[in-house]
Design an enzyme around this catalytic site. Structure first.
Site, mmCIF file in Angstrom:
data_model
loop_
_atom_site.group_PDB
_atom_site.id
_atom_site.type_symbol
_atom_site.label_atom_id
_atom_site.label_comp_id
_atom_site.label_asym_id
_atom_site.label_seq_id
_atom_site.Cartn_x
_atom_site.Cartn_y
_atom_site.Cartn_z
ATOM 1 N N SER A 151 -6.381 3.987 -9.064
ATOM 2 C CA SER A 151 -5.964 2.633 -9.398
ATOM 3 C C SER A 151 -4.675 2.300 -8.684
ATOM 4 O O SER A 151 -3.866 3.186 -8.386
ATOM 5 C CB SER A 151 -5.710 2.536 -10.897
ATOM 6 O OG SER A 151 -4.619 3.383 -11.214
ATOM 7 N N LYS A 152 -4.496 1.006 -8.456
ATOM 8 C CA LYS A 152 -3.310 0.636 -7.695
ATOM 9 C C LYS A 152 -2.033 0.812 -8.502
ATOM 10 O O LYS A 152 -0.946 0.792 -7.948
ATOM 11 C CB LYS A 152 -3.438 -0.774 -7.119
ATOM 12 C CG LYS A 152 -3.507 -1.887 -8.095
ATOM 13 C CD LYS A 152 -3.534 -3.195 -7.304
ATOM 14 C CE LYS A 152 -3.832 -4.356 -8.218
ATOM 15 N NZ LYS A 152 -4.124 -5.564 -7.514
ATOM 16 N N ARG A 153 -2.169 0.985 -9.792
ATOM 17 C CA ARG A 153 -0.974 1.284 -10.586
ATOM 18 C C ARG A 153 -0.378 2.619 -10.204
ATOM 19 O O ARG A 153 0.820 2.824 -10.278
ATOM 20 C CB ARG A 153 -1.330 1.333 -12.076
ATOM 21 C CG ARG A 153 -1.211 -0.010 -12.681
ATOM 22 C CD ARG A 153 -0.996 0.018 -14.161
ATOM 23 N NE ARG A 153 -0.951 -1.383 -14.560
ATOM 24 C CZ ARG A 153 -1.233 -1.831 -15.751
ATOM 25 N NH1 ARG A 153 -1.569 -0.991 -16.696
ATOM 26 N NH2 ARG A 153 -1.163 -3.102 -16.017
#
Ligand code: GLU
Length: 499
Positions: free
Chosen positions: A255-257
Site C-alpha cells: 500500500s502507498k501508506r
C-alpha cells in the site's frame, strides 16, 4: 500447450499513477506471451468516466515503455481486434447487454440511487449483508419496455442463480467453489449506458481472443460473475491465473501508506528499469538455480506459470536497492553509465529547469553542486527539530503534514501554479499562515531551511517524490498512530464537507 495461440493482456484503468502492481501483471503476462511466441495486448479500461483521464493513460504507457515492455496490440499501436480503449467500444457492449436481456439472463433495474442506499443501510443494520434485494428481477419484459420507452432511468443487472455453487479453476490454486447465494445480481450496465468492469472485461477478453488472464489476486472474487457471463454467452473461458498479492515488509497488502507504489517514484529516484523488472520478476518466481540477478530474456527462457509460488511476495526496497547496485556495478561501462545518468537527471531540459531556479543564488559556477544537490539524492540530512512547525510538537506537526499529503494526493496536475493554489486553499482550511506550514517542507524537500523556491522545487521533483519526502519527514517526527490518523481523517473529512 494446445494449438491455441497464447494471447495475454494487460488491462489497466487509467485512474491514477502507474502502479508497480500494473508492472507486475504486465511482466508476467508479457513473459508468458513471449515464451509461447504469442501476443501481448494492452487494453485501456476507461469505463469509470469520473476517475479516468488521458493523462493517466499516457503516464501508464510511458512507464511501461520505460520499463522496456512492448505490446503487439494496443491503443497506440492498433491491431486486428481493436479498438483497444473501452470507451471506444460502447456499441459492442450495448449489443451484448441487449442479447443478455433478450435471452432472460439480465434485466433492467429501475431502483433509484436513494432506494439502493437505503437498502444498503437497512441491510447493514440488520446484518443481512449489503446485497441488492432483486426487486426488479421479476418485472415482466413488456412493463420494463414501457418504462424504458417512457424515459425512466435504469441500469442492467445480470441474473445470478439463487442457489447452487459456482466452480472454476485457477491455474495456481486449482478448483475454487463459491455459493451463488453469496453473490449479488451485479450491475453490468450503468445508467449512462457505460458497461461496468465485469461485463466489459468478459466481452473484451473473449473478442480479443485472450487465452490466459494473468492478473492480481484481488480480482479472484470477481471470477464467478465472469464465469457466469461466459456461460450466458456460450463462450469458452480462458485460463485464469491470479498472481499472489504483493506485500509490504510487514506482510500487509502493498500500500502507498507504507511503500512507494508509483513506477514513477522508482524512475525518479534512480532505479534502473532492468533492476526493477528483475526485482518484480522475483515476486513469486525464481530461476531454478536460484540466481537472483536475471534479465527478462532469462525469464522468458525458463518461465512456467505453474512455477509461481503463492507465498506472499514481499516488496522489499532494500533488496531492490541491492539489486540496482549490482546492475550499476556489473552491467555498465563508465561511458554507458554516464549516458544513463544524463538521460535520467542531467539531460538539458531537466537540468535547465533546475538551473533556472537556483541561478539567482549563484556567485560562482561551482555553487551548482551544493545548490542543486537535493534534486539528485534521496539521502537528505536534517534533524527532527528542524521540522517542527513554530509552537507545535512532533505530533501536531505530523497532523498538518498529513493533511498536506492528503491534499497533494487529490491533485490532478502538479505544476507550480497548481501547488500554489492547493496551498492557498490549505492556508484557509487550516486557518494558518502559509509561511508557517511550508517551513518544515523546505527541510523535507531539501534538507535546508533556505533553498530553491518551494513550489518550483516540488513541481520539478514531481508528486511521488514530494509525497515520499513528506512521509519521510513524518517518520523522522515519530509519525501518527493508527488511532490518531483515524481521528484526524474523521475531523478533516468533516471540515472538508462544510465548505
Ligand atoms: N481494469 C482492471 C484493473 O484496473 C483490470 C483487471 C483485470 O485484469 O481483469 O486492474
Amino acid at each position: 500447450m494446445s494449438d491455441i495461440e497464447v494471447r495475454t493482456r494487460l488491462a489497466p484503468s487509467p485512474t491514477g499513477d502507474p502502479h508497480v502492481g500494473t508492472a507486475y501483471q504486465a511482466l508476467f503476462s508479457y513473459v508468458w506471451a513471449r515464451k509461447n511466441s504469442g501476443k501481448f495486448v494492452l487494453r485501456i479500461e476507461d469505463t469509470d468516466r469520473e476517475r479516468s483521464s488521458p493523462a493517466s493513460e499516457t503516464a501508464i504507457i510511458e512507464s511501461l515503455r520505460w520499463l522496456g515492455l512492448d505490446w503487439d496490440e494496443g491503443p497506440d499501436v492498433g491491431g486486428p481486434y481493436g479498438p483497444y480503449r473501452q470507451s471506444e467500444r460502447l456499441d459492442i457492449y450495448q449489443d451484448h447487454v441487449q442479447l443478455l436481456v433478450a435471452e432472460g439472463h439480465a434485466y433492467p433495474c429501475f431502483c433509484s440511487r436513494e432506494r439502493l442506499a437505503e437498502l444498503r443501510n437497512e441491510r447493514q443494520r440488520s446484518g443481512a449483508g449489503s446485497g441488492y434485494d432483486r426487486k426488479c428481477r421479476d418485472i415482466p419484459p413488456e412493463e420494463a419496455g414501457r418504462r424504458i420507452d417512457a424515459g425512466e432511468e435504469f441500469t442492467v443487472r445480470m441474473k445470478v442463480p439463487l442457489a447452487g455453487r459456482c466452480e472454476f479453476t485457477d491455474l495456481l490454486r486449482g478448483k475454487i467453489e463459491k455459493d451463488w447465494e453469496s453473490i449479488d445480481d451485479q450491475v453490468i450496465m450503468k445508467a449512462d449506458g457505460y458497461p461496468t468492469y465485469h461485463l466489459a472485461v468478459v466481452v473484451d477478453d473473449h473478442l480479443m481472443r485472450i487465452s490466459h488472464i494473468i492478473r492480481g489476486e484481488e480480482w479472484i472474487n470477481s471470477v464467478p460473475k465472469h464465469v457466469l457471463l461466459y456461460e450466458f454467452f456460450g463462450w469458452e473461458t480462458p485460463v485464469f491465473c491470479h498472481l499472489p498479492l504483493l506485500r509490504n515488509k510487514d506482510k500487509s497488502k502493498l500500500s502507498k501508506r507504507k511503500n512507494p507504489v508509483s513506477i514513477d517514484w522508482y524512475r525518479r529516484t534512480g532505479i534502473l528499469p532492468e533492476a526493477l523488472l528483475n526485482f518484480i520478476g522475483m515476486m513469486g518466481w525464481h530461476l531454478s538455480d536460484d540466481r537472483e540477478k536475471f534479465s527478462v530474456s532469462d525469464m522468458i527462457e525458463s518461465f512456467r506459470l505453474e512455477d509461481i509460488s503463492l507465498g506472499g511476495p514481499v516488496f522489499d526496497l532494500d533488496k531492490l536497492q541491492w539489486l540496482n547496485g549490482k546492475y550499476i556495478r556489473e552491467d555498465f561501462t563508465t561511458d554507458r553509465l554516464l549516458d544513463r545518468l544524463v538521460d535520467w537527471g542531467l539531460n538539458r531540459d531537466h537540468f535547465r529547469e533546475i538551473l533556472e531556479i537556483c541561478r539567482g543564488r549563484m556567485t560562482s559556477l561551482s555553487d551548482w553542486g551544493d545548490l542543486t544537490a537535493h534534486f539528485f539524492t534521496e539521502k537528505l540530512e536534517y534533524s527532527r527539530d528542524q521540522l517542527l512547525i513554530k509552537d507545535m510538537d512532533g505530533t501536531e506537526t505530523c497532523r498538518i503534514l498529513q493533511i498536506i499529503l492528503w491534499e497533494l494526493e487529490r491533485m490532478e496536475g502538479f505544476t507550480k501554479d497548481d501547488i500554489y493554489t492547493t496551498f492557498r486553499e490549505l492556508s484557509e482550511k487550516l486557518d494558518m499562515k502559509m509561511k508557517l506550514f511550508t517551513a518544515p517542507l523546505y527541510i523535507a524537500m531539501s534538507g535546508k531551511s533556505v533553498s530553491t523556491p518551494l513550489f518550483d522545487t516540488m513541481a520539478i521533483l514531481g508528486s511521488d517524490v514530494t509525497r515520499m519526502r513528506i512521509k519521510a519527514a513524518m517518520e523522522e517526527l515519530g509519525g501518527l498512530s493508527g488511532k490518531q490518523l483515524e481521528k484526524l481523517e474523521r475531523s478533516y473529512a468533516l471540515k472538508d464537507g462544510e465548505e
